[in-house]
Design a protein around this motif. Sequence first.
Motif, PDB file in Angstrom:
ATOM      1  N   PRO A   1       5.032 -41.678 -26.442  1.00  0.00           N
ATOM      2  CA  PRO A   1       5.238 -40.289 -26.012  1.00  0.00           C
ATOM      3  C   PRO A   1       5.522 -40.167 -24.512  1.00  0.00           C
ATOM      4  O   PRO A   1       6.314 -39.309 -24.105  1.00  0.00           O
ATOM      5  CB  PRO A   1       3.901 -39.620 -26.373  1.00  0.00           C
ATOM      6  N   ILE A   2       4.898 -41.001 -23.705  1.00  0.00           N
ATOM      7  CA  ILE A   2       5.119 -40.955 -22.258  1.00  0.00           C
ATOM      8  C   ILE A   2       6.538 -41.403 -21.921  1.00  0.00           C
ATOM      9  O   ILE A   2       7.233 -40.762 -21.106  1.00  0.00           O
ATOM     10  CB  ILE A   2       4.086 -41.837 -21.533  1.00  0.00           C
ATOM     11  N   PHE A   3       6.983 -42.479 -22.538  1.00  0.00           N
ATOM     12  CA  PHE A   3       8.362 -42.927 -22.314  1.00  0.00           C
ATOM     13  C   PHE A   3       9.360 -41.838 -22.710  1.00  0.00           C
ATOM     14  O   PHE A   3      10.329 -41.569 -21.991  1.00  0.00           O
ATOM     15  CB  PHE A   3       8.642 -44.200 -23.116  1.00  0.00           C
ATOM     16  N   ARG A   4       9.122 -41.202 -23.847  1.00  0.00           N
ATOM     17  CA  ARG A   4      10.058 -40.169 -24.321  1.00  0.00           C
ATOM     18  C   ARG A   4      10.106 -39.000 -23.339  1.00  0.00           C
ATOM     19  O   ARG A   4      11.196 -38.519 -22.989  1.00  0.00           O
ATOM     20  CB  ARG A   4       9.634 -39.688 -25.706  1.00  0.00           C
ATOM     21  N   TYR A   5       8.957 -38.557 -22.907  1.00  0.00           N
ATOM     22  CA  TYR A   5       8.912 -37.413 -21.995  1.00  0.00           C
ATOM     23  C   TYR A   5       9.495 -37.765 -20.630  1.00  0.00           C
ATOM     24  O   TYR A   5      10.270 -36.991 -20.051  1.00  0.00           O
ATOM     25  CB  TYR A   5       7.466 -36.936 -21.857  1.00  0.00           C
ATOM     26  N   ALA A   6       9.144 -38.956 -20.113  1.00  0.00           N
ATOM     27  CA  ALA A   6       9.631 -39.363 -18.788  1.00  0.00           C
ATOM     28  C   ALA A   6      11.147 -39.514 -18.760  1.00  0.00           C
ATOM     29  O   ALA A   6      11.777 -39.346 -17.710  1.00  0.00           O
ATOM     30  CB  ALA A   6       8.964 -40.666 -18.369  1.00  0.00           C
ATOM     31  N   ALA A   7      11.745 -39.854 -19.905  1.00  0.00           N
ATOM     32  CA  ALA A   7      13.200 -40.035 -19.982  1.00  0.00           C
ATOM     33  C   ALA A   7      13.947 -38.719 -20.189  1.00  0.00           C
ATOM     34  O   ALA A   7      15.179 -38.689 -20.124  1.00  0.00           O
ATOM     35  CB  ALA A   7      13.538 -41.003 -21.111  1.00  0.00           C
TER      36      ALA A   7
END
Length: 666
Positions: free
Chosen positions: A387-393
């Motif tokens: 979820p963090i990777f998705r949001y940060a991207a």
Amino acid sequence: MSQHFRPPAIPLVTVDPYFSVWSTADCLTDQHPTHWTNKRSSMTGLIRIDGQTRRFMGMTELAEGSDFQEPDALKQTNLEVTATSSKYRFEGDGIRLEVDFTTPLLLDDLELLSRPASYVTFRTQSIDGKSHDVNIYLDVTGEWCVNTPDQKIVWSRKAIGDGIDALRMGSEQQPVLQRVGDDVRIDWGFMYLAASKSESTRTAIQSYRLRNHFIESGHVSLPDDEHMPRAVEDDTPVMAVQFDFGAVNETMQSEYAVLAYDDIHSIEYFNQPLKAYWRRNGTSFEDMLAAAFSQYDEIIGKCEEFDRELRQESEDAGGSQYADILSLAYRQAISAHKLVVDENAEILFLSKECFSNGCIGTVDVSYPSIPLFLRYNSELVKGMMRPIFRYAASEQWPYEFAPHDVGCYPVANGQVYGENKLEYQMPIEECGNMLIMAAAVCLSEQNADFAEKHWELLTKWANYLIENGLDPNNQLCTDDFAGHLAHNANLSVKAIIGIGAYAILCRMLGKTEEMSRYSDTAKEMATQWIAMDEASDHYKLTFDSSEDTWSMKYNLVWDNLFGLGLFSGDVMAKEIPYYLAKQNRYGTPLDSRNTYTKSDWLVWCASMAPSKEDFAKMIAPLWYSLHESPSRVPLTDWYDTVTGKQIGFQNRTVVGGFYIQLLSPF
């Protein structure tokens, strides 16, 4: 054990952040069970022996100030908390009663792990050589399915297959995924109490005064209450089951009930409602519940085997007190998460930051928790990070460093911490956390494909640490309760090891030139760190502070586990004796500013001790803090080392970090 362990709170039903009920007393009969938020979730257990009724769990009366005379409590003679079960034993009136609460959170079986079903097993036998007539009563109230008791509920019963009698309760309004926050309880979906059908088993849905009826008559032979919907606080409805054991002799007899919760949808993930992992292939709640019954013997056997293996491994690694701590932390660390899958069928393992701010998927809550999941199923660490990777991207995230969270549980639509204002962010903290977690999971699996998939972000964050990490400016770190701090030496360690972690990933992906460049940079920064922070017999809190300041350098543990060799062995050779010298009754403080500590960081530092004896010396005060603390709450990770009292936080997943002593160097 040198003396019997008294947990501050005992897990009874621990499935997820909503379906989580505990006993916070020495004896199961001392008070009503509570949700982890300390709100009452009443569950009462009564036993009738030869016509005389005794309590073995909770209390009968709900009204405060009532002069109702509670039935005498059956004497509790033992309590054992294992990884997956809390096992009580009672004796009196010629019989022995064993009551086991088992939530089968086995990390190598994600289907079982996500199943919202928890077992209550009753075993009884005569201990005086005589035969005794025994009936057992169990109930749960409507408090389990509402946020506040003024909410109205409805109820019904359902036969599942030919062999299961299931009772259920749920709120009238069913506001699915609408309630967001920290100190809240679920008020959608349906709470179930289910038992196998037999001539000796009876069930009822009635007012909580059904308890009195059983006390007087030994039966739950009343028709189901039809006065619904009604508020939980209005003559509180209960779901009850009675097991008639008949004539009990020296041969142990057993029965069990299943407590289950159908939450319908579990998480809102970037504006899409997601169902629990066990539903990913279309399994119905009825089929899930039927499987929980048909697999009971197999599941209990697996849980008992795992509990024994963990106990032995943790005793070998750190002694009996360490084993007690790990057994108590196990269910809490897992059940403060929810397991779901995204639209690509990839696992998401989303934490709730309990009694902190209610955030979902918090990076600096995931970071301390990962040792447990690295030990048993590293896929769950990926589930924390996706979820963090998705949001940060996404275009939603405006900064060049890693986010703190993806929302407030159970809604994961984007960061909410600090209202996203720059001054409240944790730039070094979260970049370092994500890089270290990525290296840990890839080393654990000996495969860096996961990192390669997110390489652009990882590279950006590694470069951010090179530019900003050696001497951090005034900012928050994961210990944000202590406030902003400039020139934070421990935060600098995290940045340096984060860069070293990125070098590891470069090596695993065959990026030789990049590996050398980032590795050399990390080594150079570590050399500078030692020169900047060294005091005579320890290392300081901040680079610009006096030599009598200090802090626990818990981030150094990854230098050991990754085999980076960035910091000389002299660093921890100085630090460990210093920590031991600073110990109070209940442990070493987090740093020189206060007497409170963080238990996860204390264990991380203990794991770097040069001997098993020094490890045990650092762990013993933590054991005593749990054993003696007046704060009767699910494990707190933030407490005072002088008084043992909770400062804040409870039921957080960070206690998974206690498992770090079980990790071998990668």
